[in-house]
Scaffold this motif. Sequence first.
Motif, PDB file in Angstrom:
ATOM      1  N   LYS A 124       0.833  -1.203   0.000  1.00  0.00           N
ATOM      2  CA  LYS A 124       0.000   0.000   0.000  1.00  0.00           C
ATOM      3  C   LYS A 124       0.871   1.258   0.000  1.00  0.00           C
ATOM      4  O   LYS A 124       1.929   1.280   0.618  1.00  0.00           O
ATOM      5  CB  LYS A 124      -0.900   0.017   1.237  1.00  0.00           C
ATOM      6  N   ILE A 125       0.394   2.266  -0.709  1.00  0.00           N
ATOM      7  CA  ILE A 125       0.893   3.626  -0.526  1.00  0.00           C
ATOM      8  C   ILE A 125      -0.214   4.382   0.191  1.00  0.00           C
ATOM      9  O   ILE A 125      -1.321   4.498  -0.333  1.00  0.00           O
ATOM     10  CB  ILE A 125       1.216   4.319  -1.857  1.00  0.00           C
ATOM     11  N   GLY A 126       0.059   4.850   1.384  1.00  0.00           N
ATOM     12  CA  GLY A 126      -0.981   5.580   2.079  1.00  0.00           C
ATOM     13  C   GLY A 126      -0.973   5.351   3.574  1.00  0.00           C
ATOM     14  O   GLY A 126       0.005   4.867   4.147  1.00  0.00           O
ATOM     15  N   TRP A 127      -2.097   5.680   4.198  1.00  0.00           N
ATOM     16  CA  TRP A 127      -2.174   5.835   5.643  1.00  0.00           C
ATOM     17  C   TRP A 127      -3.072   4.799   6.308  1.00  0.00           C
ATOM     18  O   TRP A 127      -4.151   4.495   5.810  1.00  0.00           O
ATOM     19  CB  TRP A 127      -2.727   7.220   5.988  1.00  0.00           C
ATOM     20  N   ASP A 128      -2.585   4.278   7.443  1.00  0.00           N
ATOM     21  CA  ASP A 128      -3.430   3.637   8.445  1.00  0.00           C
ATOM     22  C   ASP A 128      -3.703   4.724   9.477  1.00  0.00           C
ATOM     23  O   ASP A 128      -2.848   5.033  10.312  1.00  0.00           O
ATOM     24  CB  ASP A 128      -2.705   2.441   9.071  1.00  0.00           C
ATOM     25  N   LEU A 129      -4.876   5.337   9.402  1.00  0.00           N
ATOM     26  CA  LEU A 129      -5.170   6.501  10.231  1.00  0.00           C
ATOM     27  C   LEU A 129      -5.317   6.140  11.705  1.00  0.00           C
ATOM     28  O   LEU A 129      -5.038   6.961  12.581  1.00  0.00           O
ATOM     29  CB  LEU A 129      -6.447   7.184   9.725  1.00  0.00           C
ATOM     30  N   ARG A 130      -5.727   4.923  12.004  1.00  0.00           N
ATOM     31  CA  ARG A 130      -5.864   4.507  13.401  1.00  0.00           C
ATOM     32  C   ARG A 130      -4.502   4.448  14.087  1.00  0.00           C
ATOM     33  O   ARG A 130      -4.359   4.859  15.242  1.00  0.00           O
ATOM     34  CB  ARG A 130      -6.558   3.146  13.468  1.00  0.00           C
ATOM     35  N   PRO A 187      21.730   1.785  -1.004  1.00  0.00           N
ATOM     36  CA  PRO A 187      20.342   1.686  -0.544  1.00  0.00           C
ATOM     37  C   PRO A 187      19.948   2.700   0.521  1.00  0.00           C
ATOM     38  O   PRO A 187      18.801   2.703   0.964  1.00  0.00           O
ATOM     39  CB  PRO A 187      20.275   0.264   0.023  1.00  0.00           C
ATOM     40  N   SER A 188      20.867   3.577   0.931  1.00  0.00           N
ATOM     41  CA  SER A 188      20.511   4.569   1.939  1.00  0.00           C
ATOM     42  C   SER A 188      19.435   5.510   1.397  1.00  0.00           C
ATOM     43  O   SER A 188      19.204   5.598   0.191  1.00  0.00           O
ATOM     44  CB  SER A 188      21.744   5.355   2.387  1.00  0.00           C
ATOM     45  N   LEU A 189      18.776   6.219   2.301  1.00  0.00           N
ATOM     46  CA  LEU A 189      17.632   7.044   1.928  1.00  0.00           C
ATOM     47  C   LEU A 189      18.028   8.163   0.969  1.00  0.00           C
ATOM     48  O   LEU A 189      18.926   8.957   1.259  1.00  0.00           O
ATOM     49  CB  LEU A 189      17.001   7.643   3.177  1.00  0.00           C
ATOM     50  N   GLY A 190      17.365   8.219  -0.177  1.00  0.00           N
ATOM     51  CA  GLY A 190      17.566   9.308  -1.113  1.00  0.00           C
ATOM     52  C   GLY A 190      16.611  10.448  -0.806  1.00  0.00           C
ATOM     53  O   GLY A 190      15.989  10.503   0.257  1.00  0.00           O
ATOM     54  N   ASP A 191      16.475  11.383  -1.758  1.00  0.00           N
ATOM     55  CA  ASP A 191      15.569  12.521  -1.546  1.00  0.00           C
ATOM     56  C   ASP A 191      14.355  12.467  -2.471  1.00  0.00           C
ATOM     57  O   ASP A 191      13.592  13.428  -2.557  1.00  0.00           O
ATOM     58  CB  ASP A 191      16.310  13.852  -1.714  1.00  0.00           C
ATOM     59  N   PHE A 192      14.144  11.326  -3.135  1.00  0.00           N
ATOM     60  CA  PHE A 192      13.019  11.134  -4.042  1.00  0.00           C
ATOM     61  C   PHE A 192      11.968  10.314  -3.307  1.00  0.00           C
ATOM     62  O   PHE A 192      12.160   9.124  -3.054  1.00  0.00           O
ATOM     63  CB  PHE A 192      13.499  10.421  -5.307  1.00  0.00           C
ATOM     64  N   THR A 193      10.859  10.944  -2.912  1.00  0.00           N
ATOM     65  CA  THR A 193       9.873  10.292  -2.047  1.00  0.00           C
ATOM     66  C   THR A 193       8.487  10.307  -2.681  1.00  0.00           C
ATOM     67  O   THR A 193       8.152  11.188  -3.478  1.00  0.00           O
ATOM     68  CB  THR A 193       9.792  10.981  -0.679  1.00  0.00           C
ATOM     69  N   VAL A 194       7.690   9.306  -2.300  1.00  0.00           N
ATOM     70  CA  VAL A 194       6.324   9.170  -2.796  1.00  0.00           C
ATOM     71  C   VAL A 194       5.423   8.868  -1.608  1.00  0.00           C
ATOM     72  O   VAL A 194       5.691   7.945  -0.836  1.00  0.00           O
ATOM     73  CB  VAL A 194       6.213   8.034  -3.828  1.00  0.00           C
ATOM     74  N   GLU A 195       4.325   9.645  -1.467  1.00  0.00           N
ATOM     75  CA  GLU A 195       3.415   9.415  -0.355  1.00  0.00           C
ATOM     76  C   GLU A 195       2.049  10.004  -0.648  1.00  0.00           C
ATOM     77  O   GLU A 195       1.888  10.791  -1.593  1.00  0.00           O
ATOM     78  CB  GLU A 195       3.970  10.025   0.933  1.00  0.00           C
ATOM     79  N   TYR A 196       1.079   9.622   0.181  1.00  0.00           N
ATOM     80  CA  TYR A 196      -0.235  10.238   0.121  1.00  0.00           C
ATOM     81  C   TYR A 196      -0.230  11.508   0.946  1.00  0.00           C
ATOM     82  O   TYR A 196       0.191  11.510   2.096  1.00  0.00           O
ATOM     83  CB  TYR A 196      -1.310   9.296   0.664  1.00  0.00           C
ATOM     84  N   ALA A 197      -0.692  12.593   0.345  1.00  0.00           N
ATOM     85  CA  ALA A 197      -0.865  13.845   1.069  1.00  0.00           C
ATOM     86  C   ALA A 197      -2.299  13.907   1.566  1.00  0.00           C
ATOM     87  O   ALA A 197      -3.241  13.761   0.778  1.00  0.00           O
ATOM     88  CB  ALA A 197      -0.568  15.030   0.157  1.00  0.00           C
ATOM     89  N   LEU A 198      -2.465  14.106   2.866  1.00  0.00           N
ATOM     90  CA  LEU A 198      -3.793  14.133   3.459  1.00  0.00           C
ATOM     91  C   LEU A 198      -4.342  15.547   3.466  1.00  0.00           C
ATOM     92  O   LEU A 198      -3.785  16.450   4.082  1.00  0.00           O
ATOM     93  CB  LEU A 198      -3.732  13.589   4.895  1.00  0.00           C
ATOM     94  N   HIS A 199      -5.421  15.755   2.735  1.00  0.00           N
ATOM     95  CA  HIS A 199      -6.184  16.999   2.794  1.00  0.00           C
ATOM     96  C   HIS A 199      -7.607  16.644   2.395  1.00  0.00           C
ATOM     97  O   HIS A 199      -7.987  15.472   2.437  1.00  0.00           O
ATOM     98  CB  HIS A 199      -5.576  18.094   1.911  1.00  0.00           C
ATOM     99  N   ASN A 200      -8.426  17.607   2.027  1.00  0.00           N
ATOM    100  CA  ASN A 200      -9.826  17.310   1.738  1.00  0.00           C
ATOM    101  C   ASN A 200      -9.993  16.267   0.646  1.00  0.00           C
ATOM    102  O   ASN A 200     -10.903  15.438   0.697  1.00  0.00           O
ATOM    103  CB  ASN A 200     -10.558  18.597   1.340  1.00  0.00           C
ATOM    104  N   TYR A 201      -9.107  16.318  -0.355  1.00  0.00           N
ATOM    105  CA  TYR A 201      -9.130  15.335  -1.432  1.00  0.00           C
ATOM    106  C   TYR A 201      -7.712  14.782  -1.583  1.00  0.00           C
ATOM    107  O   TYR A 201      -6.912  15.313  -2.347  1.00  0.00           O
ATOM    108  CB  TYR A 201      -9.609  15.974  -2.738  1.00  0.00           C
ATOM    109  N   PRO A 202      -7.390  13.725  -0.843  1.00  0.00           N
ATOM    110  CA  PRO A 202      -6.004  13.237  -0.826  1.00  0.00           C
ATOM    111  C   PRO A 202      -5.550  12.734  -2.187  1.00  0.00           C
ATOM    112  O   PRO A 202      -6.333  12.192  -2.962  1.00  0.00           O
ATOM    113  CB  PRO A 202      -6.053  12.094   0.194  1.00  0.00           C
ATOM    114  N   ASP A 203      -4.280  12.969  -2.487  1.00  0.00           N
ATOM    115  CA  ASP A 203      -3.702  12.434  -3.707  1.00  0.00           C
ATOM    116  C   ASP A 203      -2.243  12.060  -3.442  1.00  0.00           C
ATOM    117  O   ASP A 203      -1.666  12.400  -2.419  1.00  0.00           O
ATOM    118  CB  ASP A 203      -3.825  13.410  -4.880  1.00  0.00           C
TER     119      ASP A 203
END
Length: 277
Positions: free
Chosen positions: A134-140, A156-172
Amino acid sequence: MLLFKSLPDGKTLVSKNGIVDLGFFSPVSSTDRYVGIWYHKIPSRNVVWVANRDKPIKKNFGMLSINTEAHLVLLSHKRTVVWSANSTTKALSPFVQLLGSGNLVLRDGKDQNPQNYLWQSFDYPSDTQLLGMKIGWDLRAGLNRRYTAWKNWDDPSLGDFTVEYALHNYPDIVVRQGPTMYLRVGLWNGVWFSGISHAMKNPLHEPKFVWNKDDVYITHDVKNESLVTRIVFNQTLYSVLDIIWIEEDQRWTTFSFAPSDNCDRYNVVAKWKLCNG
């Protein structure tokens, strides 16, 4: 070996279906040791998950094990804890299992429900989305399943290219290059996301979008179970790559990628026109 309570460097854990391995590895240009998951039968070692991304072990004497507190821990040659996967519940009879999906799970042997995981690697992804992840949130739980690219193809160390769900009225889904917005995938339209130019139904994957009071996430099922596919967030190319293994040619090939053109990028001006992110 299908499950374990300790795994030393030099040994591997193979999933029951023989699809994936768990073990210690070193990048090509380094002697640093990491714990990762890769495909068992594919010759090139394509690592899809890494535990200790920013905390490599310097000698080949690491041990992945369950400690007395029922936590999965990675120990260095000095027996100090390098990385841990703490679970919120203490198990009476804990053990670790590698599922054929590529999910590493910590379970309680006395729990009759095989899907009651005390901890799972799918909740803490690296740079690769496998089927069922999953990409996204377990809100609980307040858990954000975000993906971060490797720093480069051999680190394999953390780069600066990230992907996530942004939470707002209409998440994307948003893709960032450091703090800068790089790509907005856009809102879900019932088939795919509206913010990319090739917004069409994917012939390889069947996406599933969940948005309710407990969860906000996207996951994928495969339409052809004989295919081996993965989605990789690649910092070298600053692209999201949909990759398929071609068994006849013994190679990976890129089926699709994003951004597919300059106008897919967020708030940029392309030749002759303004692209609105």
